[in-house]
Design a protein around this motif. Structure first.
Motif, PDB file in Angstrom:
ATOM      1  N   ILE A 169       0.904  -1.134   0.197  1.00 25.21           N
ATOM      2  CA  ILE A 169      -0.066   0.046  -0.010  1.00 25.21           C
ATOM      3  C   ILE A 169       0.889   1.124   0.150  1.00 25.21           C
ATOM      4  CG2 ILE A 169      -0.351  -0.076   2.632  1.00 25.21           C
ATOM      5  CD1 ILE A 169      -2.991   1.195   1.983  1.00 25.21           C
ATOM      6  N   VAL A 183      -4.112  15.189 -11.463  1.00 29.04           N
ATOM      7  CA  VAL A 183      -4.822  13.884 -10.830  1.00 29.04           C
ATOM      8  C   VAL A 183      -5.766  14.273  -9.707  1.00 29.04           C
ATOM      9  CG1 VAL A 183      -4.343  12.053  -9.471  1.00 29.04           C
ATOM     10  CG2 VAL A 183      -3.074  12.084 -11.277  1.00 29.04           C
ATOM     11  N   VAL A 214      -5.985  14.061  -2.991  1.00 29.88           N
ATOM     12  CA  VAL A 214      -5.541  12.941  -3.634  1.00 29.88           C
ATOM     13  C   VAL A 214      -4.386  12.902  -4.097  1.00 29.88           C
ATOM     14  CG1 VAL A 214      -6.288  11.478  -5.727  1.00 29.88           C
ATOM     15  CG2 VAL A 214      -7.930  12.442  -4.236  1.00 29.88           C
ATOM     16  N   PHE A 272      -1.522  12.373  -1.674  1.00 32.35           N
ATOM     17  CA  PHE A 272      -1.506  10.859  -1.043  1.00 32.35           C
ATOM     18  C   PHE A 272      -0.988   9.959  -2.127  1.00 32.35           C
ATOM     19  CE2 PHE A 272      -3.754  11.877   3.098  1.00 32.35           C
ATOM     20  CZ  PHE A 272      -3.211  11.011   3.916  1.00 32.35           C
ATOM     21  N   LEU A 290       7.848  -4.938  -6.601  1.00 35.51           N
ATOM     22  CA  LEU A 290       7.743  -3.575  -6.228  1.00 35.51           C
ATOM     23  C   LEU A 290       8.221  -2.743  -7.343  1.00 35.51           C
ATOM     24  CD1 LEU A 290       6.856  -2.174  -3.787  1.00 35.51           C
ATOM     25  CD2 LEU A 290       9.306  -2.423  -3.010  1.00 35.51           C
ATOM     26  N   TYR A 346     -11.373  11.733 -13.470  1.00 37.01           N
ATOM     27  CA  TYR A 346     -10.273  11.047 -14.321  1.00 37.01           C
ATOM     28  C   TYR A 346     -10.740  11.381 -15.770  1.00 37.01           C
ATOM     29  CZ  TYR A 346      -9.192   7.388 -10.602  1.00 37.01           C
ATOM     30  OH  TYR A 346      -8.698   6.786  -9.553  1.00 37.01           O
TER      31      TYR A 346
HETATM   32  C1  LIG Z   1     -11.178  10.706  -5.454  1.00 38.27           C
HETATM   33  C2  LIG Z   1      -9.958  10.368  -6.237  1.00 38.27           C
HETATM   34  C3  LIG Z   1      -9.674  10.945  -7.642  1.00 38.27           C
HETATM   35  C4  LIG Z   1      -8.609  10.326  -8.578  1.00 38.27           C
HETATM   36  N1  LIG Z   1      -8.680  10.976  -9.626  1.00 38.27           N
HETATM   37  C5  LIG Z   1      -7.580  10.594 -10.392  1.00 38.27           C
HETATM   38  C6  LIG Z   1      -7.444  11.228 -11.569  1.00 38.27           C
HETATM   39  O1  LIG Z   1      -7.985  12.140 -11.935  1.00 38.27           O
HETATM   40  N2  LIG Z   1      -6.340  10.937 -12.270  1.00 38.27           N
HETATM   41  C7  LIG Z   1      -5.690   9.655 -12.128  1.00 38.27           C
HETATM   42  O2  LIG Z   1      -4.618   9.469 -12.764  1.00 38.27           O
HETATM   43  N3  LIG Z   1      -5.895   9.046 -10.976  1.00 38.27           N
HETATM   44  C8  LIG Z   1      -6.823   9.505  -9.914  1.00 38.27           C
HETATM   45  N4  LIG Z   1      -6.920   8.914  -8.599  1.00 38.27           N
HETATM   46  C9  LIG Z   1      -6.064   7.763  -8.308  1.00 38.27           C
HETATM   47  C10 LIG Z   1      -4.881   8.381  -7.885  1.00 38.27           C
HETATM   48  O3  LIG Z   1      -3.924   8.557  -8.655  1.00 38.27           O
HETATM   49  C11 LIG Z   1      -4.200   7.206  -6.879  1.00 38.27           C
HETATM   50  O4  LIG Z   1      -3.545   7.521  -5.932  1.00 38.27           O
HETATM   51  C12 LIG Z   1      -3.248   6.257  -7.754  1.00 38.27           C
HETATM   52  O5  LIG Z   1      -3.990   5.630  -8.705  1.00 38.27           O
HETATM   53  C13 LIG Z   1      -2.895   5.066  -6.827  1.00 38.27           C
HETATM   54  O6  LIG Z   1      -1.699   5.264  -6.157  1.00 38.27           O
HETATM   55  P1  LIG Z   1      -1.703   5.302  -4.300  1.00 38.27           P
HETATM   56  O7  LIG Z   1      -0.140   5.454  -4.157  1.00 38.27           O
HETATM   57  O8  LIG Z   1      -2.755   5.537  -3.915  1.00 38.27           O
HETATM   58  O9  LIG Z   1      -1.793   3.458  -4.812  1.00 38.27           O
HETATM   59  P2  LIG Z   1      -2.474   2.549  -3.699  1.00 38.27           P
HETATM   60  O10 LIG Z   1      -3.819   2.566  -3.678  1.00 38.27           O
HETATM   61  O11 LIG Z   1      -1.607   2.630  -2.443  1.00 38.27           O
HETATM   62  O12 LIG Z   1      -2.065   1.013  -4.437  1.00 38.27           O
HETATM   63  C14 LIG Z   1      -2.742   0.860  -5.659  1.00 38.27           C
HETATM   64  C15 LIG Z   1      -2.083  -0.512  -6.159  1.00 38.27           C
HETATM   65  O13 LIG Z   1      -1.008  -0.585  -6.603  1.00 38.27           O
HETATM   66  C16 LIG Z   1       0.105  -1.290  -5.770  1.00 38.27           C
HETATM   67  N5  LIG Z   1       0.956  -0.775  -5.446  1.00 38.27           N
HETATM   68  C17 LIG Z   1       1.421   0.571  -4.910  1.00 38.27           C
HETATM   69  N6  LIG Z   1       2.399   1.160  -5.067  1.00 38.27           N
HETATM   70  C18 LIG Z   1       3.381   0.127  -5.594  1.00 38.27           C
HETATM   71  C19 LIG Z   1       4.747  -0.068  -6.022  1.00 38.27           C
HETATM   72  N7  LIG Z   1       5.478   0.938  -5.638  1.00 38.27           N
HETATM   73  N8  LIG Z   1       5.011  -0.924  -6.679  1.00 38.27           N
HETATM   74  C20 LIG Z   1       4.037  -2.041  -6.906  1.00 38.27           C
HETATM   75  N9  LIG Z   1       2.893  -1.885  -6.589  1.00 38.27           N
HETATM   76  C21 LIG Z   1       2.467  -0.872  -6.016  1.00 38.27           C
HETATM   77  C22 LIG Z   1      -0.818  -1.558  -4.727  1.00 38.27           C
HETATM   78  O14 LIG Z   1      -0.615  -2.861  -4.007  1.00 38.27           O
HETATM   79  C23 LIG Z   1      -2.328  -1.469  -5.167  1.00 38.27           C
HETATM   80  O15 LIG Z   1      -2.586  -2.799  -5.845  1.00 38.27           O
HETATM   81  C24 LIG Z   1      -8.065   9.219  -7.852  1.00 38.27           C
HETATM   82  C25 LIG Z   1      -7.976   8.790  -6.730  1.00 38.27           C
HETATM   83  C26 LIG Z   1      -9.138   9.306  -5.966  1.00 38.27           C
HETATM   84  C27 LIG Z   1      -9.460   8.626  -4.506  1.00 38.27           C
END
Ligand SMILES: Cc1cc2nc3c(=O)[nH]c(=O)nc-3n(C[C@H](O)[C@H](O)[C@H](O)COP(=O)(O)OP(=O)(O)OC[C@H]3O[C@@H](n4cnc5c(N)ncnc54)[C@H](O)[C@@H]3O)c2cc1C
Lengths: 783, 282
Positions: free
Chosen positions: B28, B98, B103, B106, B163, B189
């Protein structure tokens, strides 16, 4: 002070607790030893339940009990608006389906467990075997021969057929008219989306036989009534508490299965039960709004006189008839068919149709937005057909000013109106004439600007109880209130209505303060508990300020009269010689001798020296049954630009001139209009439920269901006119729904105005970029 | 919104994260894609290994013509990074578009591309700009081009337990690149996102890279559109030819839904290609 508090934009007194997170909502109330309820819900829109196997689920950690429909001995959920002369059928609505499920989200079992996580684990583990049945979600299709049938006792899925007006007379007018325009209008389904989803918790005391139900309700007294009927407990043994309620927009009026189920389980198991829906559950099972397919005609003469409106409405009721559902597309809809215009012939046939979808019910505006939209859309179409300016057409048909009663063709008697004043003011603010020149200039440059102008009036402040009875509403529509003043001069106002975000704790305090002279900060408005507060029918239909406000004004006036007589007695003066100003009573001619309202209150409590025949204490109650509805009105104008390449719409200006009588608190009025406009514009531009053919909700989360966002809007330009209601003690009208009622057609018409050079005449709402783009392609082959 | 039971631990190094992940575990990072899926019970890991505080995954560096971004760098960090802004503005723009600020604070680039939502923004910029994804597993490390990394809808080349340690990009300060999108009104998105990276020789386009996302099941590199631009002065005729070629480039990968059907998305890809080129040259 006392005269100026009325009309002053003081800050909302409820806001500090709301914005600091100190407010206590239903799900914040922790009950010792409570079990958590999860509902097993149908994944199918229509299916027969073949079998339910809960054995694996029952063995999971923390699981205390699992019940299915056949275990539950609750009466079905009642429909409480039995519209007359409509051949109304009210199909059984059990708290849990035990035979057939009729929409995705229909409950089939409940799990009670130590934690919410465990309850959900077990709910997922309950195995239900379904046999799928054919599905219909569109109300027009569901009313056709051969459509899948939902209820054996609702033939052809038609729950009611309500007719207003004389069909033959209307047809004769249309046959003779110079011009008739027609349109199929889709009032898409909407999700009310209150910020707080629904929740319910129940506790039963077997020794006293008392049930306490905390729930997200706009009308706890109605909830008590229905929960008593469903559980069989006498009403005096049911206490319903609506703690802080985070918005409702109508969705917290109905009594839902979940509230009945927590009550039943608390009685059955002897422990408190808690339940709160997730947002996904909220979108599946909390009522939806609108859902009309309308076939509308408008007739006019060549010189622009509107002669008649005629509509056949297929109103989707969803799988069951929710609490007030039949009244929405009928009484609250057809009666609004003349709007602010002199239209002599109206006809409406409204057909309530059962569909495999979430039940619908009142959603902000409830029936009136659907009426205003069709009128205003057809006005623009008539203007187009006659090649007339839509503003000139409207002006020509506006009802002239009236101060005390005007009967229209739908039999309503409007209370007061000065439509042209609001119309002129809005047009002046918008610079209408200049805009038309700018629009023509922009078109030369390939830019598509449009303007929409809506004149509206609406019926709110529901309403006279006699009318409620005549139209089949299974309740009264009066309110009651008690103004209780403590010995030290602090006021508790107890009301039966149940505000949930409107700012009524502030506006109602302002009414009391202006009547009695107590500082507004010394007045507490108490609501939401059937044991603490007097009876009332709830907060909806823009009625709390008009109806509860009137009760409070009258109770305050009774107290003021008592205070005047007591003050005279204390000052050894004749009551006729007493003058009142700013919370102080003085003797005419000797202003130095005075008694403040607080002095008088204390003496009333001490009762050491009362006038002959006067009871001690300082408290009055008032029941108030309004003699008529109130009819706010106004004109809204929107200016948009459409990007023909992408179909995107830019809302550039929004002007709203509203008349709700004298404004008690202009900031709160503005807030209501802002919120209402945002919701109404969202219907025009982006909100809309989409079901697939299997009845699956494709817009089940906010990823797909488009809630309005701040950056979609310009700063609103607000204006007002002030036309008091003649029958109301302080002249006020409701303003909770006007924004929603007026704004949808305003923006829709503006977009269609912008698109008219491209040959686009109709697009179903919401006007998403993709639909606008497709309409442009269809109209001109993409050139 | 009640996820199944899971354990949680925070890793302090790449090695300890890889060792901890187990058979049904998930890394995560920002949790902004994973947690919603868990709450809907679409994802049911029994173990979460938090990689968001591993220093080795956080930094952004630019050296020897190579921009390197840590796998757990946040969208906000990337959008605000002067190094990214100089070397690859398209990626900074994509990360800046994004979601909303919360968002972006984080969500991480590694999480975003591992999740491979077809409507994501950063993948399109990474594919256009020739990024390389650096991956480490218990058995060692490997690198794969962004173009090969994205396989299909929510599907990447990443194997269980691997990873993403960093993402690298050639420094293209000498090119003109941009990312533009048509946001979905509900989610924000991309309905369509287009990234372009152009090298100009005077008024002539010497090299072009184009990628499309949102409209497609994955970020797609568009060779036909790029070829139509190379050698042109980016005049109207070339832009129209490129837009026409683009619809062929993405044809096999096109996706849509009831609200925004394929035909609309395909047409908008062409429109936003032109807008991207104008943003890049502006
Ligand atoms: C309200 C909202 C709006 C959003 N709008 C957009 C948007 O407009 N455009 C856009 O592109 N995205 C959007 N997102 C998605 C956002 O970019 C997320 O943060 C992203 O898709 C996932 O990143 P995370 O770090 O939160 O991953 P996590 O939720 O922590 O993980 C996502 C997945 O990736 C895996 N993972 C995480 N890090 C790694 C790593 N280093 N190596 C291997 N696997 C890994 C995890 O195991 C999981 O399967 C939005 C999200 C939300 C909640």
């Amino acid at each position: 002070m006392s005269t100026r508090i009325f009309g002053s934009g003081i800050k909302r007194r409820e806001d500090p607790r709301l914005i600091t997170g100190e407010a206590r909502y239903t799900d914040d109330i922790k009950l010792q030893g409570a079990l958590h309820m999860a509902v097993v819900r149908s994944p199918y829109a229509h299916a027969r339940i073949v079998s339910i196997d809960s054995s694996a689920a029952a063995g999971l950690p923390g699981v205390r009990a699992i019940f299915t429909g056949s275990d539950i001995d609750l009466a079905g959920l009642p429909t409480a608006w039995l519209i007359p002369d409509s051949d109304l059928k009210t199909p059984e609505h059990p708290a849990l389906a035990s035979d057939v499920v009729r929409y995705v989200g229909d409950g089939v079992a409940i799990v009670l467990a130590d934690s919410r996580y465990q309850a959900q684990d077990a709910a997922d583990a309950v195995m239900v075997d379904y046999e799928e049945l054919p599905v219909v979600v569109d109300p027009h299709e569901a009313a056709q021969a051969g459509a899948p049938q939902l209820h054996a006792d609702v033939e052809g899925n038609i729950a009611f057929r309500w007719v207003m007006g004389d069909r033959e007379a209307a047809d004769a007018v249309f046959a003779a008219a110079d011009v008739v325009v027609s349109e199929r209008i889709l009032q898409q389904r909407l999700l009310p989306t209150a910020m707080e989803p629904r929740a319910a918790s129940a506790q039963y005391n077997a020794a006293t036989g008392e049930l306490t139900l905390w729930c997200t309700s706009q009308n706890p007294h109605i909830h008590r009534f229905i929960v008593s009927a469903v559980t069989g407990l006498p009403e005096n043994k049911v206490r319903v508490i609506a703690p802080e309620v985070g918005g409702g927009f109508g969705s917290k009026i109905p009594c839902y299965p979940d509230e009945a189920l927590v009550s039943w389980a608390a009685m059955k198991l002897g422990v408190p039960i808690r339940w709160a829906e997730t947002r996904s559950e909220n979108y599946l099972t909390t009522i939806h709004g609108r859902d009309h397919v309308q076939f509308v005609d408008m007739a006019a003469s060549n010189d622009g006189k509107i002669l008649g409106v005629r509509a056949t409405v297929y109103a989707g009721m969803g799988a069951y008839l929710s609490t007030a559902a039949p009244g929405i597309p009928t009484i609250l809809h057809g009666l609004l068919y003349v709007g602010p215009y002199t239209i002599d012939n109206v006809f409406c046939e409204s057909i309530g149709v059962m569909t495999n979808a979430t039940p619908t019910d009142a959603y902000r505006g409830a029936g009136r937005p659907e009426a205003t939209f069709l009128l205003e859309r057809m006005m623009d179409k008539v203007a187009g057909a006659l090649d007339m300016d839509p503003v000139a057409l409207r002006r020509q048909n506006l009802i002239p000013p009236f101060a005390d009663g005007y009967e229209v063709a739908t039999t309503l008697i409007y209370d007061s109106g000065d439509y042209e004043a609001a119309f002129d003011k809005a047009l002046a603010m918008a610079g209408y004439d200049d805009f038309r020149a700018q629009q023509a200039q922009a078109l030369q440059e390939g830019r598509y600007l449009g303007i929409g102008v809506t004149a509206y009036t609406e019926m709110c402040g529901l309403g006279p109880s006699q009318v409620a009875g005549a139209v089949g509403f299974q309740g009264g529509l009066w309110e009651s209130a008690t103004v209780r003043v403590t010995p030290t001069g602090k006021v508790q106002a107890l009301i039966g209505a149940s505000p949930h975000g409107q700012g009524s704790e502030t506006t109602l305090a302002q009414i009391i303060s202006s009547e009695l002279g107590f500082p507004v900060d010394d007045i507490e408005v108490i609501h939401g508990d059937t044991t603490e507060t007097p009876m009332g029918w709830g907060t909806y239909g823009s009625r709390t300020t008009p109806v509860t406000g009137a009760a409070l004004a009258q109770a305050s006036r009774k107290l003021k009269e008592k205070a005047r007589v007591l003050a005279a007695h204390l000052m050894e003066a004749n009551p006729d010689d007493i003058e009142y100003a700013d919370g102080s009573f003085s003797v005419k001619g000797s202003p130095d001798q005075a008694q403040s309202i607080q002095d008088v209150t204390l003496m009333a409590h001490l009762a050491w020296n009362m006038p002959e025949g006067m009871d001690p204490g300082f408290e009055e109650s008032q029941f108030y049954d309004p003699p008529n509805f109130v009819y706010p009105f106004g004109t809204h104008i929107a200016i948009v630009e459409v990007d023909p390449v992408t179909g995107s719409i830019d809302l550039q200006r929004y002007i709203a001139v509203d008349d709700c009588g004298p404004q008690i608190n202009p900031e709160i009025v503005a807030g209501q209009i802002h919120g209402g406009v945002v919701q109404g514009v969202a219907q025009a531009l982006c909100e809309g439920v989409i079901y697939d053919d299997n009845g699956q909700l494709l817009t089940g989360t906010m990823l797909d269901y488009c809630m309005p966002k701040a950056d979609m809007f310009p700063n609103f330009e607000l204006g007002e006119t002030v036309t008091p209601s003649p029958h109301h003690p302080v002249g006020v009208k409701g303003v909770g729904e006007t924004g929603t009622i007026a704004s949808t057609p305003t923006v829709y018409n503006a977009v269609l105005d912008a698109l008219s050079p491209l040959g686009v005449a109709q697009i179903d709402m919401p006007l998403t970029a993709a639909k606008v783009w497709q309409a442009i392609q269809n109209a001109n082959g993409g050139n | 919104m009640w996820p199944q039971q899971f354990d949680y631990q925070r890793a302090d190094s790449v090695e300890s994260a890889l060792a901890a992940i187990g058979d049904n575990g998930k890394f995560i990072a920002g949790g902004h894609s994973l947690l919603p899926a868990m709450k809907l019970r679409l994802s049911t890991p029994d173990q979460l290994v938090d990689i968001s505080r591993i220093d080795a995954l956080r930094g952004i560096t630019n050296g020897n013509g190579n921009l390197s971004i840590g796998g757990a760098a946040t969208h906000a960090e990337i959008a605000a990074s002067a190094a990214v802004g100089a070397a690859c503005p398209a990626l900074a723009q994509a990360c800046g578009m994004v979601g909303d600020q919360a968002v972006r604070n984080f969500g991480t680039l590694g999480g975003n591309i591992a999740h491979a939502d077809p409507a994501s923004d950063p993948p399109t910029a990474l594919v256009a700009c020739g990024a390389t994804i650096h991956i480490q597993g218990v058995d060692g490390s490997r690198s794969v081009s962004a173009q090969d990394f994205f396989v299909d809808l929510f599907e990447t080349d990443l194997q269980d337990g691997e990873l993403i340690t960093s993402i690298s990009l050639p420094d293209c300060s000498d090119c003109q690149c941009a990312y533009v999108k048509l946001p979905h009104p509900a989610s924000r998105y991309a309905i369509v996102g287009v990234a372009v990276c152009l090298k100009m020789d005077g008024d002539t386009c010497a090299q072009a890279d184009v990628a499309v996302g949102g409209a497609t099941v994955k970020a797609v590199k568009c060779a036909g559109a790029a070829a139509a631009l190379v050698g042109s002065s980016l005049d109207d005729a070339a832009l129209s030819a490129a837009a026409a070629a683009l619809s062929d480039d993405i044809g096999d990968w096109l996706t849509g839904d009831v609200a925004y059907p394929e035909a609309y998305r395909s047409a908008m890809a062409g429109v936003f290609l032109k807008r991207a080129i104008s943003a890049a040259s502006g």
